[in-house]
Scaffold this active site. Sequence first.
Site, PDB file in Angstrom:
ATOM      1  CG  HIS A   1       4.279 -14.667  -4.306  1.00 45.13           C
ATOM      2  ND1 HIS A   1       5.532 -14.159  -4.467  1.00 45.13           N
ATOM      3  CD2 HIS A   1       3.456 -13.609  -4.100  1.00 45.13           C
ATOM      4  CE1 HIS A   1       5.476 -12.840  -4.395  1.00 45.13           C
ATOM      5  NE2 HIS A   1       4.231 -12.476  -4.172  1.00 45.13           N
TER       6      HIS A   1
ATOM      7  CD  GLU B   1       6.611  -4.485  -3.730  1.00 48.30           C
ATOM      8  OE1 GLU B   1       6.227  -5.599  -3.383  1.00 48.30           O
ATOM      9  OE2 GLU B   1       6.610  -4.092  -4.904  1.00 48.30           O
TER      10      GLU B   1
ATOM     11  CG  ASP C   1       9.121  -8.288  -2.828  1.00 45.48           C
ATOM     12  OD1 ASP C   1       9.876  -9.265  -2.914  1.00 45.48           O
ATOM     13  OD2 ASP C   1       8.055  -8.191  -3.453  1.00 45.48           O
TER      14      ASP C   1
ATOM     15  CB  CYS D   1      -0.472  -4.798   1.125  1.00 43.30           C
ATOM     16  SG  CYS D   1       0.802  -4.323  -0.053  1.00 43.30           S
TER      17      CYS D   1
HETATM   18  C1  PEP Z   1       5.188  -7.480  -0.555  1.00 36.38           C
HETATM   19  O1  PEP Z   1       6.232  -7.598  -1.192  1.00 36.38           O
HETATM   20  O2  PEP Z   1       5.138  -7.292   0.683  1.00 36.38           O
HETATM   21  C2  PEP Z   1       3.893  -7.560  -1.253  1.00 36.38           C
HETATM   22  C3  PEP Z   1       2.771  -7.326  -0.631  1.00 36.38           C
HETATM   23  O3  PEP Z   1       3.917  -7.983  -2.566  1.00 36.38           O
HETATM   24  P1  PEP Z   1       4.127  -9.527  -2.960  1.00 36.38           P
HETATM   25  O4  PEP Z   1       4.092 -10.344  -1.713  1.00 36.38           O
HETATM   26  O5  PEP Z   1       3.051  -9.923  -3.913  1.00 36.38           O
HETATM   27  O6  PEP Z   1       5.475  -9.516  -3.604  1.00 36.38           O
HETATM   28 MG    MG Z   2       6.152  -7.578  -3.315  1.00 35.08          MG
END
Ligand code: PEP
Ligand code: MG
Length: 536
Positions: free
Chosen positions: A191, A426, A450, A497
């Site tokens: 993140h 995910e 994820d 996403c």
């Molecule tokens: C993902 O896991 O691809 C996602 C978009 O959520 P995050 O990156 O916030 O875990």
């Molecule tokens: Mg995620």
Amino acid sequence: MSGRRLSGVGASRAAGVGTAVRYASGPDLGDPPAAGDVDVETETERFEAAREAVHGAIDAERDRVADRVGESEAAGFDAHRQFLDDPQGTDAVGDAIESGLPAEHAVDRAFEEFIRRFEGMDGRTAERADDLRDVRDRLLRRLVGVDREGLADLPAGSVVLADRLTPSDTARLDPDRVAGVATVAGGRTAHAAIFARSMGLPAVVGVGEGLREVAVGETVLVDGAEGTVVVDPDAAIREAAGGDDVAVRTEPVTTADGTPIEVAANVGTAADVDAAVGHGADGIGLFRTEFLFLDRATPPDEAEQYEAYRDAVAAFPDGRIVVRTLDVGGDKPVDDRDRPAEATSFLGERGIRRSLGPDADRFETQLRALLRAAATEPGGQLSVMVPLVSTVGEVVAARETVASVAAELAAAGEPYAVPAFGAMVETPAAALLADELVEHVDFLSVGSNDLAQYVMAAERGNRRVAEYADPRQPAVLRAIDAAVAAAAGTDVRVGICGEMAGDPDLTELLVGLGFDELSVSPPAVPRVKRAVSEVT
Ligand code: PEP
Ligand code: MG
């Protein structure tokens, strides 16, 4: 050496040149001054004052953890107090001061000796070295006055070198002053890297030990597109890293043969929402609401959340705004609720598991704010999605909570609207159950970051397994394909996403798989729109 090149993983496409500064959880002391230049009495007093202050801080933390988590977890802090009071330790610091060192260097030297001794022992005793480091760093922070606040106030043109950065460390960086970021550890979908990318910061993560050899004050190029850090780059290298600018398109795009593909943005803050508008996003495909909760003592209340969601809706009057409910855990700890480590790990109580369990109160507050923001006029279409789904029951239970919150708002006479409801794919479980999930949702959104880590059993922030936690792995692509195929022929929209959506080299693949929407970091929107328009 001029032009020394270190390789890591590019976390953004941007490049920047600046002067190296080093951020460490403990302050960087530099070389000790010549011995003998210090007033022993003053330095001893400084050390004692720091020791007393650290005592207070440890006691306060111990009480807080005992209160919120339990006495046995809090007991860990007793060891820290013992180290602080151990006469062997205080005498060693005293001796180092007597030998002519200022208090901070005396602490550093005395603790180094003890840390090394513990590291040489077996098993659990060796782990005590970490406790000692913690106590040492607390003392040093008191003595030198360096803390995380310093990150917000760096000289313009700084390149931040660090062992690792947390998401909240990254959030403190001012993109107008920071020319780049490079870290020893970390992966592209950690993140902290995602945050750097959405801030448009040049960032390279997972550079490895070689980064520690870059000296403070050296000129450094951070090239996110190449995934390299170049020390003392020459003019040709700097120019090559300049990159090509792509024009912003504010209108929605279609493929070359006319299929509309929504290109939305991933956001976490109000600044990201502005950047999304500025880069021509069609809407918001992922609002990571946990960033509203990071790095603060108390969570945002319903009113503060309502404002944040309402502002996002108002920013895209013609678009979709997909707000994800709180996804705490993994590498996104939220400080105000202490929990034992196993409760918040990547395989623990994360995302929807917490919203339907220990954080049920927080989930309801968030849903109230969301349902109220969904009624904003004029505004875009607000949708809600839930993270880390692994059972159909979770989706059903989450929708029931939405319905009960709606009933409460209706009874109170508050304006609200029931938003479209989606689930993230995910986990391998969600991909395998996608054909059942589509019966309970309005849309699916693939979180490939994820999904890759869980399908491949490879942590997303661990540079040693970066090649496994890669969404282009065939096993991950099959899981993604299962989700898209489940939505095909239904009314359920399907978007993606995860960070792979922002890679223009993968646009053709993702459009070909059948996605209706690609949601990417704001600076990536123009490139991805261009790539979509070239696909047939
Ligand atoms: C993902 O896991 O691809 C996602 C978009 O959520 P995050 O990156 O916030 O875990
Ligand atoms: Mg995620």
